[in-house]
Design a protein around this motif. Structure first.
Motif, short mmCIF file in Angstrom:
data_model
loop_
_atom_site.label_atom_id
_atom_site.label_comp_id
_atom_site.label_asym_id
_atom_site.label_seq_id
_atom_site.Cartn_x
_atom_site.Cartn_y
_atom_site.Cartn_z
N GLU A 1 -58.72 63.75 -24.01
CA GLU A 1 -59.23 62.74 -24.93
C GLU A 1 -60.66 62.34 -24.58
N HIS A 2 -60.94 62.20 -23.28
CA HIS A 2 -62.26 61.73 -22.85
C HIS A 2 -63.11 62.82 -22.21
N HIS A 3 -62.58 64.07 -22.18
CA HIS A 3 -63.28 65.17 -21.49
C HIS A 3 -63.71 64.67 -20.11
N ALA A 4 -62.70 64.28 -19.35
CA ALA A 4 -62.96 63.66 -18.04
C ALA A 4 -61.85 64.06 -17.07
N LEU A 5 -62.12 63.82 -15.79
CA LEU A 5 -61.14 64.08 -14.75
C LEU A 5 -60.65 62.78 -14.15
N TYR A 6 -59.40 62.80 -13.72
CA TYR A 6 -58.82 61.67 -13.00
C TYR A 6 -58.26 62.22 -11.69
N LEU A 7 -58.68 61.64 -10.57
CA LEU A 7 -58.23 62.12 -9.26
C LEU A 7 -56.82 61.62 -8.98
N ILE A 8 -55.88 62.56 -8.87
CA ILE A 8 -54.50 62.20 -8.53
C ILE A 8 -54.37 61.96 -7.04
N THR A 9 -54.88 62.90 -6.23
CA THR A 9 -54.85 62.73 -4.78
C THR A 9 -55.89 63.61 -4.13
N LYS A 10 -56.56 63.05 -3.13
CA LYS A 10 -57.47 63.85 -2.29
C LYS A 10 -56.86 64.04 -0.90
N ASP A 11 -55.72 63.39 -0.68
CA ASP A 11 -55.04 63.50 0.61
C ASP A 11 -54.10 64.70 0.61
N VAL A 12 -54.69 65.87 0.46
CA VAL A 12 -53.88 67.08 0.43
C VAL A 12 -54.71 68.23 0.99
N ASP A 13 -54.07 69.07 1.77
CA ASP A 13 -54.69 70.31 2.24
C ASP A 13 -54.58 71.30 1.09
N VAL A 14 -55.67 71.45 0.33
CA VAL A 14 -55.63 72.25 -0.90
C VAL A 14 -55.16 73.67 -0.65
N LYS A 15 -55.77 74.34 0.33
CA LYS A 15 -55.39 75.73 0.59
C LYS A 15 -53.96 75.83 1.11
#
Length: 384
Positions: free
Chosen positions: A243-257
């Motif tokens: 709707e807003h062409h935007a991102l919302y951060l769900i979590t940064k407390d994660v080891d992505v790889k």
């Protein structure tokens, strides 16, 4: 009645919603609510010789009642003659390497009804107006002004050609690990799932139109970027608000790889992609309009449309792209905080900077129909 002439239909499935037995014959698209007496008679036909009556029936089941139930089961094609080969027999045998859910869903969703005439569709619309509630939202927004990460406006991709994107699209398994730009991410997200415009309809509320097609313009698909290395973004898991062409951060407390390695069954050749996209489907958006089980196919069709736009856009940007269906649904749903029922995991794609091709394979045979001015090839890689 010679009971030994009959056998159970091979595609008979029995479920117990609310504790009561329900018989399903997906080959004929029929369902019957029954009681325990019918199930007891059905169990008799699982023996090698039902004519012997070795099964001990309950006292309330008289011979006349048993024969009455058997007659009805024959009429409903739940009991069929032993020497009669059916379509269901063929598919159950030929698809035996897959579990029963494959042929059940295939038969159950085959030959769906469709109203081809304008008059019939208008009649259906009138009926729909009487029974329908308001449509569910066609997008999911969890961002707010203070937590919303605005993305750049999508760029003009006209400099490349569509044929170039088609010809150069390859599954990339050699990512450099370098960052992509926020503009690159904005482009692939918008041309995959961004809203182009909305319009009002007579019966189905306001619908969204995108670059990706959707059955009934219901657009059940949601996109969750898992960011490993993108300029201007923290590493973490995000939701793309169309709707807003935007991102919302769900979590940064994660080891992505670490998460992706576990979620993608250790497909380590994808771990250096800059961004991996998790696709989900919000089931009620489709179910609100489509009441038949064929909608389960439509969910997958739509996800495929989105993913194709993603890999073509990424290819047009000269980035490496990949898709994979090998992922752990329950883990993805748990990390995203969705229930797997209202919203369910569907697919995974990714994008990133490619490592230079070490060399191209020389043992491939090119199609005679490729335009002469186009150069394509298949790089030698770990999985060639």
């Amino acid at each position: 009645m010679q009971l030994r002439r009959y056998r159970l239909a091979p595609d008979l499935v029995i479920t117990f919603p609310e504790g009561q037995p329900k018989l399903h014959l997906p080959s004929t698209h029929t369902t019957y609510k029954v009681d325990w007496k019918v199930c007891e008679v059905i169990s008799m036909f699982s023996s090698e010789d039902p004519d012997t009556y070795t099964y001990k029936f309950s006292p309330s089941l008289s011979d006349s009642l048993i024969h009455s139930i058997v007659k009805k089961l024959i009429e409903c094609n739940i009991l069929i003659e032993k020497d009669k080969e059916t379509e269901a027999d063929s598919i159950v045998k030929k698809w035996e390497d897959w579990d029963e859910s494959s042929w059940f869903m295939h038969l159950q969703t085959k030959d769906a009804e469709f109203e081809p005439t304008e008059e019939g569709r208008l009649e259906r619309v009138k009926m729909f107006r009487k029974i329908s509630t308001s449509p569910p939202p066609y997008y999911k927004c969890e961002c707010s002004e203070e937590r919303q990460i605005k993305l750049p406006a999508p760029s003009n991709l006209y400099e490349g050609s569509l044929s170039k994107a088609f010809l150069e699209r390859r599954t990339c398994r050699r990512f450099s690990g370098e960052a992509i730009t926020l503009q690159d991410l904005a482009d692939v997200l918008f041309y995959t799932g961004g809203i182009l415009f909305t319009n009002a309809t007579h019966s189905y509320g306001t619908v969204a139109k995108k670059a990706s097609p959707s059955p009934g313009a219901r657009h059940s698909t949601e996109l969750y970027p898992v960011v490993n290395n993108c300029e201007g973004l923290e590493s973490g898991i995000y939701h793309y608000c169309q709707e807003h062409h935007a991102l919302y951060l769900i979590t940064k407390d994660v080891d992505v790889k670490g998460f992706l390695s576990d979620a993608l069954y250790d497909q380590d050749y994808f771990l250096d992609a800059a961004v991996t996209i998790l696709y989900t489907s919000v089931v009620d958006r489709l179910k609100w309009k489509y009441k038949a089980s064929r909608v389960y196919r439509l969910m997958h069709f739509e996800t495929g449309h989105y993913a194709q736009n993603f890999v073509l856009t990424g290819s047009a940007l000269n980035l490496g792209v990949f898709t994979t269906a090998a992922f752990k649904d329950s883990l993805v749903e748990s990390v995203l905080g969705i229930d797997g029922i209202y919203e369910t995991a569907m697919y995974v794609t990714g994008i990133g900077s490619k490592l230079p091709d070490r060399e191209l394979r020389g043992d491939i045979e090119f199609s005679e129909f490729i335009p002469e001015d186009k150069k394509i090839g298949l790089p030698i890689g770990e999985h060639s």
